[in-house]
Design a protein around this motif. Structure first.
Motif, PDB file in Angstrom:
ATOM      1  N   UNK A   1      -2.894   4.341   2.113  1.00 25.58           N
ATOM      2  CA  UNK A   1      -3.071   4.265   3.733  1.00 25.58           C
ATOM      3  C   UNK A   1      -3.739   5.358   4.363  1.00 25.58           C
ATOM      4  N   UNK A   2      -3.504   6.621   3.788  1.00 22.28           N
ATOM      5  CA  UNK A   2      -4.017   7.825   4.142  1.00 22.28           C
ATOM      6  C   UNK A   2      -5.368   7.603   3.877  1.00 22.28           C
ATOM      7  N   UNK A   3      -5.806   7.541   2.667  1.00 19.16           N
ATOM      8  CA  UNK A   3      -7.353   7.227   2.437  1.00 19.16           C
ATOM      9  C   UNK A   3      -7.953   6.223   3.096  1.00 19.16           C
ATOM     10  N   UNK A   4      -7.337   5.053   3.588  1.00 20.51           N
ATOM     11  CA  UNK A   4      -7.982   3.900   4.526  1.00 20.51           C
ATOM     12  C   UNK A   4      -8.211   4.494   5.836  1.00 20.51           C
ATOM     13  N   UNK A   5      -7.353   5.216   6.351  1.00 24.39           N
ATOM     14  CA  UNK A   5      -7.241   5.960   7.702  1.00 24.39           C
ATOM     15  C   UNK A   5      -8.624   6.915   7.648  1.00 24.39           C
ATOM     16  N   UNK A   6      -8.737   7.688   6.653  1.00 30.44           N
ATOM     17  CA  UNK A   6      -9.609   8.671   6.456  1.00 30.44           C
ATOM     18  C   UNK A   6     -11.062   8.188   6.481  1.00 30.44           C
ATOM     19  N   UNK A   7     -11.175   6.865   5.790  1.00 29.67           N
ATOM     20  CA  UNK A   7     -12.288   6.266   5.683  1.00 29.67           C
ATOM     21  C   UNK A   7     -12.750   5.643   7.014  1.00 29.67           C
ATOM     22  N   UNK A   8     -11.613   5.133   7.635  1.00 33.01           N
ATOM     23  CA  UNK A   8     -12.037   4.379   9.067  1.00 33.01           C
ATOM     24  C   UNK A   8     -12.597   5.626   9.865  1.00 33.01           C
TER      25      UNK A   8
ATOM     26  N   UNK B   1       0.772  -1.307   0.164  1.00 35.27           N
ATOM     27  CA  UNK B   1       0.107   0.076   0.014  1.00 35.27           C
ATOM     28  C   UNK B   1       0.960   1.290   0.079  1.00 35.27           C
ATOM     29  N   UNK B   2       0.495   2.151  -0.795  1.00 35.58           N
ATOM     30  CA  UNK B   2       1.366   3.578  -0.961  1.00 35.58           C
ATOM     31  C   UNK B   2       0.798   4.239   0.219  1.00 35.58           C
ATOM     32  N   UNK B   3       1.495   5.441   0.670  1.00 39.87           N
ATOM     33  CA  UNK B   3       1.219   6.291   1.737  1.00 39.87           C
ATOM     34  C   UNK B   3      -0.214   6.857   1.454  1.00 39.87           C
ATOM     35  N   UNK B   4      -0.414   7.121   0.163  1.00 39.99           N
ATOM     36  CA  UNK B   4      -1.799   7.765  -0.301  1.00 39.99           C
ATOM     37  C   UNK B   4      -2.976   6.900   0.077  1.00 39.99           C
TER      38      UNK B   4
END
Length: 72
Positions: A6-13, A1-4
């Motif tokens: 990972x960041x998108x998954x965190x925002x979704x969570x 997973x790229x940083x982007x």
């Protein structure tokens, strides 16, 4: 997973958690509102009963004393 990603998954969570918490807050608010309605109704009934008891005490004090029963 790229940083982007990972960041998108965190925002979704975080968005899912926020939506769930918002729903829970709404449910708690509705519960509290209903409880306050019941508390207000009970408070009004208690005040009315207190008034009736006070009125009965005043009326009982102003009447002539009751004679003792015959077996006394």
């Amino acid at each position: 997973m790229t940083d982007l990603e990972t960041l998108g998954a965190r925002v979704d969570h975080l968005e899912m958690r926020f939506a769930h918490q918002d729903h829970v807050i709404d449910e708690l608010n509705n519960t509290i509102t209903e409880q306050w309605k019941h508390i207000d109704a009970l408070t009004r009934r208690l005040v009315a009963l207190g008034d009736r008891v006070q009125e009965a005490a005043v009326n009982a004090g102003s009447s002539a004393p009751e004679p003792p029963p015959p077996h006394y």
